[in-house]
Each structure stands twice: as C-alpha cells, then as structure tokens.
Design a protein around this motif. Structure first.
Motif, PDB file in Angstrom:
ATOM      1  N   ILE A 130       2.603 -25.621  10.391  1.00 52.82           N
ATOM      2  CA  ILE A 130       2.275 -25.489   8.978  1.00 52.82           C
ATOM      3  C   ILE A 130       3.549 -25.827   8.221  1.00 52.82           C
ATOM      4  CG2 ILE A 130       1.485 -23.969   7.131  1.00 52.82           C
ATOM      5  CD1 ILE A 130      -0.031 -22.351   9.277  1.00 52.82           C
ATOM      6  N   TYR A 131       3.420 -26.730   7.262  1.00 58.10           N
ATOM      7  CA  TYR A 131       4.606 -27.180   6.537  1.00 58.10           C
ATOM      8  C   TYR A 131       4.399 -27.046   5.032  1.00 58.10           C
ATOM      9  CZ  TYR A 131       1.866 -31.449   5.794  1.00 58.10           C
ATOM     10  OH  TYR A 131       0.884 -32.333   5.434  1.00 58.10           O
ATOM     11  N   GLY A 132       5.504 -26.984   4.339  1.00 58.55           N
ATOM     12  CA  GLY A 132       5.466 -26.941   2.887  1.00 58.55           C
ATOM     13  C   GLY A 132       6.521 -27.877   2.326  1.00 58.55           C
ATOM     14  N   ARG A 133       6.186 -28.482   1.196  1.00 54.60           N
ATOM     15  CA  ARG A 133       7.143 -29.341   0.496  1.00 54.60           C
ATOM     16  C   ARG A 133       7.390 -28.717  -0.877  1.00 54.60           C
ATOM     17  NH1 ARG A 133       4.676 -35.002   0.037  1.00 54.60           N
ATOM     18  NH2 ARG A 133       2.866 -33.759  -0.519  1.00 54.60           N
ATOM     19  N   VAL A 134       8.646 -28.477  -1.193  1.00 57.66           N
ATOM     20  CA  VAL A 134       8.988 -27.874  -2.484  1.00 57.66           C
ATOM     21  C   VAL A 134      10.022 -28.738  -3.189  1.00 57.66           C
ATOM     22  CG1 VAL A 134       8.418 -25.535  -1.736  1.00 57.66           C
ATOM     23  CG2 VAL A 134      10.755 -26.317  -1.544  1.00 57.66           C
ATOM     24  N   TYR A 135       9.863 -28.857  -4.494  1.00 61.59           N
ATOM     25  CA  TYR A 135      10.832 -29.623  -5.284  1.00 61.59           C
ATOM     26  C   TYR A 135      12.239 -29.103  -5.005  1.00 61.59           C
ATOM     27  CZ  TYR A 135       6.973 -31.442  -8.198  1.00 61.59           C
ATOM     28  OH  TYR A 135       5.840 -32.061  -8.662  1.00 61.59           O
ATOM     29  N   ILE A 136      13.185 -30.005  -4.961  1.00 61.78           N
ATOM     30  CA  ILE A 136      14.566 -29.696  -4.611  1.00 61.78           C
ATOM     31  C   ILE A 136      15.169 -28.616  -5.524  1.00 61.78           C
ATOM     32  CG2 ILE A 136      15.756 -31.474  -5.988  1.00 61.78           C
ATOM     33  CD1 ILE A 136      16.511 -31.457  -2.401  1.00 61.78           C
ATOM     34  N   ASP A 159      10.021 -38.004  -3.080  1.00 61.14           N
ATOM     35  CA  ASP A 159       8.761 -37.584  -2.466  1.00 61.14           C
ATOM     36  C   ASP A 159       7.623 -37.462  -3.484  1.00 61.14           C
ATOM     37  OD1 ASP A 159       7.157 -36.731  -0.299  1.00 61.14           O
ATOM     38  OD2 ASP A 159       7.594 -34.623  -0.724  1.00 61.14           O
ATOM     39  N   PHE A 160       7.948 -37.072  -4.683  1.00 65.85           N
ATOM     40  CA  PHE A 160       6.947 -36.895  -5.729  1.00 65.85           C
ATOM     41  C   PHE A 160       7.339 -37.719  -6.946  1.00 65.85           C
ATOM     42  CE2 PHE A 160       6.699 -32.931  -3.317  1.00 65.85           C
ATOM     43  CZ  PHE A 160       5.333 -32.788  -3.147  1.00 65.85           C
ATOM     44  N   LYS A 161       6.329 -38.134  -7.706  1.00 67.73           N
ATOM     45  CA  LYS A 161       6.576 -38.752  -9.005  1.00 67.73           C
ATOM     46  C   LYS A 161       5.850 -37.917 -10.035  1.00 67.73           C
ATOM     47  CE  LYS A 161       6.487 -43.042 -11.622  1.00 67.73           C
ATOM     48  NZ  LYS A 161       6.005 -44.429 -11.684  1.00 67.73           N
ATOM     49  N   LYS A 162       6.617 -37.418 -10.997  1.00 66.04           N
ATOM     50  CA  LYS A 162       6.050 -36.533 -12.017  1.00 66.04           C
ATOM     51  C   LYS A 162       6.684 -36.883 -13.362  1.00 66.04           C
ATOM     52  CE  LYS A 162       5.094 -31.725 -12.896  1.00 66.04           C
ATOM     53  NZ  LYS A 162       4.028 -31.063 -12.261  1.00 66.04           N
ATOM     54  N   ASP A 163       5.861 -37.035 -14.349  1.00 65.43           N
ATOM     55  CA  ASP A 163       6.339 -37.368 -15.695  1.00 65.43           C
ATOM     56  C   ASP A 163       7.275 -38.577 -15.681  1.00 65.43           C
ATOM     57  OD1 ASP A 163       4.874 -35.194 -16.629  1.00 65.43           O
ATOM     58  OD2 ASP A 163       6.592 -33.831 -16.547  1.00 65.43           O
ATOM     59  N   GLY A 164       6.954 -39.552 -14.836  1.00 59.91           N
ATOM     60  CA  GLY A 164       7.737 -40.780 -14.770  1.00 59.91           C
ATOM     61  C   GLY A 164       9.045 -40.682 -13.993  1.00 59.91           C
ATOM     62  N   LYS A 165       9.324 -39.509 -13.411  1.00 60.35           N
ATOM     63  CA  LYS A 165      10.569 -39.328 -12.654  1.00 60.35           C
ATOM     64  C   LYS A 165      10.251 -39.071 -11.185  1.00 60.35           C
ATOM     65  CE  LYS A 165      13.039 -37.294 -16.517  1.00 60.35           C
ATOM     66  NZ  LYS A 165      13.028 -36.077 -17.274  1.00 60.35           N
ATOM     67  N   PHE A 166      11.124 -39.579 -10.328  1.00 53.23           N
ATOM     68  CA  PHE A 166      10.988 -39.314  -8.896  1.00 53.23           C
ATOM     69  C   PHE A 166      11.739 -38.036  -8.561  1.00 53.23           C
ATOM     70  CE2 PHE A 166      10.168 -43.858  -9.162  1.00 53.23           C
ATOM     71  CZ  PHE A 166       9.010 -43.947  -8.410  1.00 53.23           C
ATOM     72  N   ILE A 167      11.121 -37.222  -7.706  1.00 55.10           N
ATOM     73  CA  ILE A 167      11.695 -35.922  -7.361  1.00 55.10           C
ATOM     74  C   ILE A 167      11.807 -35.818  -5.838  1.00 55.10           C
ATOM     75  CG2 ILE A 167      11.415 -33.410  -7.509  1.00 55.10           C
ATOM     76  CD1 ILE A 167       9.600 -33.914  -9.987  1.00 55.10           C
ATOM     77  N   ASP A 168      12.986 -35.432  -5.376  1.00 60.06           N
ATOM     78  CA  ASP A 168      13.194 -35.154  -3.955  1.00 60.06           C
ATOM     79  C   ASP A 168      12.582 -33.794  -3.638  1.00 60.06           C
ATOM     80  OD1 ASP A 168      14.734 -37.454  -4.030  1.00 60.06           O
ATOM     81  OD2 ASP A 168      16.647 -36.419  -3.826  1.00 60.06           O
TER      82      ASP A 168
END
Length: 176
Positions: A130-136, A159-168
C-alpha cells in the motif's frame, strides 16, 4: 464481492458513504488548505461536488472488484473526512489517500484512520503493498504515513500538475 465494513474506533467511525452525507461532506471539505494539499478535490467544493462524489462511491461499491474503496470518517453523526484505497490491483497493491476537516487536525485521527484502512487492505484485500503519494510540502501528511510504518521509497519529480504548476511528491509505501 468486497463488502465495505463499518470500523469503529473510540474516536470515530469508518463507514461507507451514503446520500445523507452530502451536507456535512461539503461543509468539512470546502477548505482552501485541503484543496492545496490534495490532487483531486476542487475549491470551492459545492453540494453538487459532494453529490457526485457520493454517487461515484455508491456505484463503485456495487462492483465485484471495485477500483476504489473509500470510507467516510464520522464523528458525532457528521462526515469530517475520508480515507480510502484507490488504483486497487487485487492481490498486489493500492494507493491510500485521505483528507480531514481542518478543525480535526492534530488529534491523531488520520493516523489512526490510515492504520485501520491499511490493515483492511492487507487482511481483506490481500494486498502486498500500500503506497501513498504526498506533495513535497505536505509534511503533516507525510508524518501520518511514517507513523504507520510507511517507508520513503523516493521523490517523484513533477508528479502532479495543479494550478498550472508541477509539484514533486514523496512516495511512501508499506509492504506486507
């Protein structure tokens, strides 16, 4: 068929969502801080969003092998959060995700809820990972997983794109 159980702790109840949850779900999730720390929750979060989410969960529950299983976190007959497993690959792995209404933060509620859902995933779904991904930048969420013996497997760049920004994001996992 996977039956979603009701799991009682001394602090809250984990249970399937139902139609009566729409107002309390919308009231507790409609928060800019929750939006900023999650990948799939809109802001503002409307009653229409709540209805859509609950309908999606009720449909998923009826499937022989649901791809997601989400629990409402109930305190005093109110939905104050949610924890669940998504991207389920039966007999293999799933992703844990969660949110909690801000007035319930820092009480150990989510740490306990993740513990119970992790146990459910390993025992009832026979998962191996079981894994989880959380914003840095979401260190509180990372801590919830670490307190449940999830280990850091790495950092996922952009890993994620939110509000036009890429987030690790941090990738943490627990192996059975």
């Amino acid at each position: 068929m996977v039956k979603i159980p009701v799991i009682k702790s001394k602090n809250f109840i984990l249970r399937p969502f139902n139609k009566e949850d729409e107002k309390s779900l919308q009231g507790n999730i409609n928060n800019k801080k929750i939006y900023q720390n999650t990948s799939n929750i809109p802001h503002p979060y409307t009653l229409k969003d709540a209805k859509k989410w609950i309908t999606k969960n009720l449909k998923e529950e009826k499937k022989k092998n649901p791809q997601m299983i989400n629990f409402a976190i109930e305190i005093n007959d109110e939905v104050v959060g949610s924890v669940g497993l998504g991207n389920i690959k039966y007999g293999h792995k799933a992703e844990v995700s969660y949110w909690l209404g801000e007035k319930y933060w820092n009480r150990g509620i989510m740490t306990e809820a993740v513990k119970l859902v992790t146990k459910f995933g390993f025992e009832k779904l026979k998962l191996k990972k079981i894994y989880g991904r959380v914003y840095i930048f979401n260190l509180a969420s990372k801590k919830v997983l670490e307190k449940n013996d999830y280990k850091l497997e790495g950092i996922l760049k952009k890993d994620f794109k939110k509000d036009g920004k890429f987030i690790d994001s941090y990738l943490l996992a627990k192996i059975k």
